[in-house]
Design an enzyme around this catalytic site. Structure first.
Site, PDB file in Angstrom:
ATOM      1  N   TYR A  67       4.136 -20.361  18.935  1.00 31.91           N
ATOM      2  CA  TYR A  67       4.267 -20.394  17.376  1.00 31.91           C
ATOM      3  C   TYR A  67       2.707 -20.865  16.810  1.00 31.91           C
ATOM      4  O   TYR A  67       2.299 -21.675  17.391  1.00 31.91           O
ATOM      5  CB  TYR A  67       5.074 -21.415  16.785  1.00 31.91           C
ATOM      6  N   GLU A  69       1.762 -20.741  13.019  1.00 27.86           N
ATOM      7  CA  GLU A  69       1.758 -20.437  11.672  1.00 27.86           C
ATOM      8  C   GLU A  69       0.429 -20.792  11.143  1.00 27.86           C
ATOM      9  O   GLU A  69      -0.036 -21.865  11.665  1.00 27.86           O
ATOM     10  CB  GLU A  69       2.837 -20.981  10.843  1.00 27.86           C
ATOM     11  N   ASP A 220      -4.941   3.397   2.744  1.00 26.01           N
ATOM     12  CA  ASP A 220      -4.031   2.968   3.963  1.00 26.01           C
ATOM     13  C   ASP A 220      -4.373   4.039   4.984  1.00 26.01           C
ATOM     14  O   ASP A 220      -4.075   5.432   4.800  1.00 26.01           O
ATOM     15  CB  ASP A 220      -2.653   3.229   3.544  1.00 26.01           C
ATOM     16  N   THR A 246      -2.002   0.798  10.654  1.00 31.94           N
ATOM     17  CA  THR A 246      -1.245   0.534  11.822  1.00 31.94           C
ATOM     18  C   THR A 246      -2.159   0.655  13.193  1.00 31.94           C
ATOM     19  O   THR A 246      -3.174   0.887  12.797  1.00 31.94           O
ATOM     20  CB  THR A 246      -0.210   1.600  12.053  1.00 31.94           C
ATOM     21  N   LYS A 249      -0.756   4.160  16.164  1.00 31.21           N
ATOM     22  CA  LYS A 249      -0.955   5.823  16.009  1.00 31.21           C
ATOM     23  C   LYS A 249      -2.036   6.158  16.876  1.00 31.21           C
ATOM     24  O   LYS A 249      -2.187   5.958  18.036  1.00 31.21           O
ATOM     25  CB  LYS A 249      -0.835   6.160  14.303  1.00 31.21           C
ATOM     26  N   ARG A 255       2.398  -1.708  18.766  1.00 29.89           N
ATOM     27  CA  ARG A 255       3.129  -1.380  17.453  1.00 29.89           C
ATOM     28  C   ARG A 255       2.743  -2.511  16.297  1.00 29.89           C
ATOM     29  O   ARG A 255       2.983  -3.846  16.661  1.00 29.89           O
ATOM     30  CB  ARG A 255       4.493  -1.464  17.497  1.00 29.89           C
TER      31      ARG A 255
HETATM   32  N1  PLP Z   1       1.136   3.706   6.284  1.00 31.46           N
HETATM   33  C1  PLP Z   1       1.299   5.098   6.726  1.00 31.46           C
HETATM   34  C2  PLP Z   1       0.191   5.875   6.042  1.00 31.46           C
HETATM   35  C3  PLP Z   1       1.974   5.421   7.710  1.00 31.46           C
HETATM   36  O1  PLP Z   1       2.324   6.608   8.083  1.00 31.46           O
HETATM   37  C4  PLP Z   1       3.050   4.389   8.025  1.00 31.46           C
HETATM   38  C5  PLP Z   1       4.343   4.871   9.154  1.00 31.46           C
HETATM   39  O2  PLP Z   1       4.281   5.815   9.609  1.00 31.46           O
HETATM   40  C6  PLP Z   1       2.868   3.307   7.600  1.00 31.46           C
HETATM   41  C7  PLP Z   1       1.951   2.805   6.519  1.00 31.46           C
HETATM   42  C8  PLP Z   1       3.844   2.155   7.898  1.00 31.46           C
HETATM   43  O3  PLP Z   1       3.939   1.710   9.128  1.00 31.46           O
HETATM   44  P1  PLP Z   1       5.123   0.705   9.974  1.00 31.46           P
HETATM   45  O4  PLP Z   1       6.167   1.663  10.386  1.00 31.46           O
HETATM   46  O5  PLP Z   1       4.302   0.028  11.075  1.00 31.46           O
HETATM   47  O6  PLP Z   1       5.472  -0.126   8.911  1.00 31.46           O
END
Ligand code: PLP
Length: 415
Positions: A67, A69, A220, A246, A249, A255
């Site tokens: 842990y 935090e 994002d 993320t 990918k 993950r």
């Molecule tokens: N943002 C984009 C552009 C995504 O394609 C995804 C998932 O496919 C996410 C955020 C969310 O990721 P997670 O599945 O880890 O919550």
């Protein structure tokens, strides 16, 4: 990691499955079945990849027991600001992970490696700069955006006032529409990034529009982070106020999620992640993220990501040569959207038929979608996982021919 024939050159998974079976035969058996599915199938899901054994091992390490935090803060304050004792090693690890990711993207942005997922990174990114009811200008799910970019069934669509920009008739993000909507709605945040968009995103143009209307700019980069790290897509660093991603990918890591921001937003972003959105960080996954960052800085990774893009172009060109419609007429990145609007069957039907012969892909909405989200008029195809397994252009061309044969069968059946 599996090679082109599905052979695993490392025994990490096999050894672990045997170990798990000794305690739980059922769980071990299910993991084994999934392992064989992943090994034997042609994996074309654009958001997936195979990470290295080193990343897997870090994620399965003793760090899962800890842990922690709070934040390390050792270098900034000289003291840890964790809420637990015994964090001396995870403090160093987490700061090491942050430094490594700054090197990957050649940036001095602040980084928080604690988000458990991409969705939580977005949740925290919004929370850091917005109040409920504030306006966000974003891309819809139908046009390639993600659920967290304002879908009505997601927290984003429920907490914030969402307005959307469109794609043009070719399927490209319409920058004139972005400017016009920005001027009309005066959003507090302009958001870009996508789950199913195959073209380069013009971050400079977005940043300019955000500046014109006094909005924050957030990117994002979940899907294209690996391309940005490998120099195959322009970088949003220096342009966006907040950047989320993320790590599982195209980056080929564990993950999880991450969030970068301009240094002046660091405190707000950190407190939006912990204590607002999350409790204890997953230090085992943070270790996996650090290993992934080191891998992403290797010349082999740069070669890999270059090949991902080359493979995707070959795949796209072959579909087009065979007379298929590809949204935007091609691709600049790791994915394409095959447009099945004129076909008598849906994306779901093609996805299920592909499953039967061991090709894994997913149904996806296309711009101006007429079918329901459960049916859809498209499928999304990505080249990142199979490129990890060694596929080159010719291999993807063979895959196109296999999918073409399935489509021809379906045309006969749905006549
Ligand atoms: N943002 C984009 C552009 C995504 O394609 C995804 C998932 O496919 C996410 C955020 C969310 O990721 P997670 O599945 O880890 O919550």
């Amino acid at each position: 990691m599996f090679d082109i024939n599905g052979n695993d050159n490392n025994t990490y998974n096999i050894d672990n499955i045997e170990f798990i079976k000794r305690t739980s035969p059922k769980v071990g058996e299910l993991i084994e079945k999934e392992y064989l599915r992943q090994k034997n199938n042609v994996e074309l899901i654009a958001s997936e990849n195979y990470c290295s054994e080193a990343v897997l091992a870090a994620c399965g390490s003793c760090l899962s027991w800890k842990y922690a935090e709070g934040y390390p803060d050792v270098r900034t304050s000289g003291n840890t600001s964790r809420y637990y004792g015994g964090t001396e090693f995870v403090d160093i690890l987490e700061e090491y992970a942050c430094d490594a990711w700054r090197k990957v993207f050649d940036t001095d942005y602040h980084v928080n490696v604690q988000p458990h997922s991409g969705s939580q990174a977005n949740f925290a990114g919004y929370k850091a700069i917005l109040n409920p009811g504030d306006t966000i200008l974003s891309l819809t799910l139908d046009n390639g955006g993600h659920l967290t970019h304002g879908s009505s069934v997601n927290f984003s669509g429920k907490l914030y006032n969402m307005v959307f920009y469109d794609v043009d008739e070719r399927g490209y993000i319409d920058m004139n529409d972005v400017r016009q909507k920005a001027q009309e709605y005066k959003p507090k945040l302009i958001m870009t990034g996508a789950s199913a968009y195959s073209r380069i995103i013009d971050f400079e143009a977005f940043a300019e529009i955000a500046k014109e209307v006094g909005a924050y700019f957030m990117v994002d980069m979940a899907h294209i982070a690996g391309l940005i790290a490998g120099g195959q897509h322009p970088s949003p660093f220096g342009l966006a106020d907040i950047i989320t991603t993320t790590t599982h990918k195209t980056l080929r890591g564990p993950r999880g999620g991450m969030i970068f921001c301009r240094p002046e937003l660091a405190k707000k972003v950190d407190s939006a992640v912990f204590p607002y959105a999350q409790g204890g960080p997953l230090e085992h996954v943070i270790a996996g993220k650090a290993v992934c960052a080191e891998e992403a800085m290797q010349p082999e990774y740069k070669e890999y990501i270059k090949q991902v893009v080359k493979n995707c172009k070959a795949l796209s060109d072959e579909f087009i040569n065979l007379g298929y419609k590809v949204v935007t007429g091609g691709t600049d990145n790791h994915l394409i959207l095959l447009d099945l609007s004129d076909e008598p069957f849906s994306g779901r039907v093609l996805q299920e038929r592909c499953d039967k012969i061991g090709i894994t892909l997913n149904k996806n909405c296309v711009p101006c979608e007429k079918r329901t989200p459960k049916e859809t008029s498209g499928v999304r195809i990505g080249t990142a996982p199979m490129t990890t397994r060694g596929y080159k252009e010719d291999d993807f061309i063979k895959v196109v021919h296999r999918i073409d044969a399935l489509i021809k069968e379906l045309r006969e059946e749905f006549k």
